[in-house]
Design a protein around this motif. Sequence first.
Motif, PDB file in Angstrom:
ATOM      1  N   UNK A 158       0.837  -1.202   0.000  1.00 60.02           N
ATOM      2  CA  UNK A 158       0.000   0.000   0.000  1.00 60.02           C
ATOM      3  C   UNK A 158       0.869   1.248   0.000  1.00 60.02           C
ATOM      4  N   UNK A 159       0.367   2.287  -0.666  1.00 54.11           N
ATOM      5  CA  UNK A 159       0.896   3.637  -0.511  1.00 54.11           C
ATOM      6  C   UNK A 159      -0.031   4.348   0.458  1.00 54.11           C
ATOM      7  N   UNK A 160       0.528   4.879   1.542  1.00 59.24           N
ATOM      8  CA  UNK A 160      -0.303   5.414   2.611  1.00 59.24           C
ATOM      9  C   UNK A 160       0.153   6.791   3.041  1.00 59.24           C
ATOM     10  N   UNK A 161      -0.815   7.573   3.510  1.00 57.42           N
ATOM     11  CA  UNK A 161      -0.579   8.858   4.165  1.00 57.42           C
ATOM     12  C   UNK A 161      -1.360   8.798   5.473  1.00 57.42           C
ATOM     13  N   UNK A 162      -0.652   8.947   6.597  1.00 50.58           N
ATOM     14  CA  UNK A 162      -1.257   8.588   7.869  1.00 50.58           C
ATOM     15  C   UNK A 162      -1.594   9.763   8.776  1.00 50.58           C
ATOM     16  N   UNK A 163      -1.060  10.935   8.502  1.00 48.32           N
ATOM     17  CA  UNK A 163      -1.271  12.042   9.430  1.00 48.32           C
ATOM     18  C   UNK A 163      -1.530  13.349   8.688  1.00 48.32           C
ATOM     19  N   UNK A 164      -2.524  13.333   7.814  1.00 45.23           N
ATOM     20  CA  UNK A 164      -2.924  14.533   7.109  1.00 45.23           C
ATOM     21  C   UNK A 164      -4.446  14.601   7.068  1.00 45.23           C
ATOM     22  N   UNK A 165      -4.974  15.782   6.752  1.00 41.63           N
ATOM     23  CA  UNK A 165      -6.422  15.915   6.566  1.00 41.63           C
ATOM     24  C   UNK A 165      -6.817  15.191   5.283  1.00 41.63           C
ATOM     25  N   UNK A 166      -7.816  14.335   5.393  1.00 44.01           N
ATOM     26  CA  UNK A 166      -8.191  13.493   4.261  1.00 44.01           C
ATOM     27  C   UNK A 166      -9.678  13.522   3.932  1.00 44.01           C
TER      28      UNK A 166
END
Length: 450
Positions: A158-166
């Motif tokens: 997986x490509x992930x972003x864990x600590x941003x507004x989504x």
Amino acid sequence: MLTQARIHEGPIYDVLIMGGGISGAALLYELARYTDLHELCLLEKRDSIAGLNSHGRNNSQTLHCGDIETNYSLEKAIQVKATAAMVVNYCQQVQERDSLIFKYPKMVLGVGASECHELRERYKQFHQHFPGMQLLERDQIAEIEPRVAVNRHQEIVALAVLDEYTAVDFHALANSFIQQARQERNKQVAVHLSTYVQSIHKMDDYYEVVTSRGTYRTRFVVVSAGAHSLLYAQKLGYGLDYSCLPMAGSFYYTPGVLNGKVYTVQKKNLPFAAIHGDPDVLVPNKTRFGPTALMLPMLERYNLRTVGEFFRVFRPDWRVLKVFWDLFRVSEIRNYMFKNFLFEIPFIRRLLFLRDARKIVPDMKLSELEFASGIGGIRPIMIDKLNRQLHLGEAKINPGNGIIFNMTPSPGATSCLGNAEKDMRIIADYLGCRIDTRRFESELISGQSE
């Protein structure tokens, strides 16, 4: 609270905006805050702001940043990232931030060797432009989304972003734009609800906009009315080389089986959104899966009165038929369309959708899956007749004579402030007004409030 306006046939407005969704509201805000225009007006045919496609029940509530949307090129992703940042910067500066924008972990999931290879290569290309992006292996995925990683026999990554507004409540955001616009000093900002536009007429140096509640006069018109924008354009003789293909999306609810947003890899032959699972900011402890995609002959979901309007804007000819022929000759697209038609049939749709949902949650049970009745809107996909192909993404018709028509399917909500900036600059050039560039860049680009 917005009040109903009286019939207004008096002053000539500087700019009149048709459509009170997220796009129209964003433009009203930018014109009120960053230009020296004084007389602004927004017309909305419904009795509330952002009650149609901008409402959370009719979209996936996603802040698209280009990082996990595998149908975006790097160039497109960088553009979308910039406009998404404008939304975040705005929300950070208003008191109601926590009811507008939300943080959830998000990822795009690759299943099988081919998709995993694609995501690994994408990471090499994208991560320097998206510093928050991480490449996650199976065990790391399991820590964030346990039910995504269980009972898997194939390779996953997986490509992930864990600590941003989504996630964004675009309905609440649109109302925030309206509220902020009306608080600007020395500005006359009129918002007229329950006002249906019947016709637009070009006069010598202004436009007459005839509505169900009287006639309005304005020096510039911006039509941000979803699929109806093309209908109004064609009534005036513009956009005749376009046709409209309305795509309806449907969704399914489960208990909260995901902690964040999980997307899947876009199939290259399918110009429609790949399935994803999202927390619903309006329905606690639920995960919403979808969308399915079905062509429907109407400009508004669940509104049969718009069927006739669809046929007026569809304008079929041999060029439109050529686009459809090119689509349906691809077996993958043909099978996809047939399957999505079956998704609309009660009793069997849950069984059919379960297989797709299990790509994200392998152990999902049929008893966990519930069709989300009344959830999902329509996105207008433009057919470019000149080039005989689908025109994906936003479309703008600007004849250069004081009127603009905007069609903004996904990621139009995310790009609302960026698209509004384009319109604001067109308006400024045409009317000769001034833009407070320093304030605009400080607040929306740099994110620094005064």
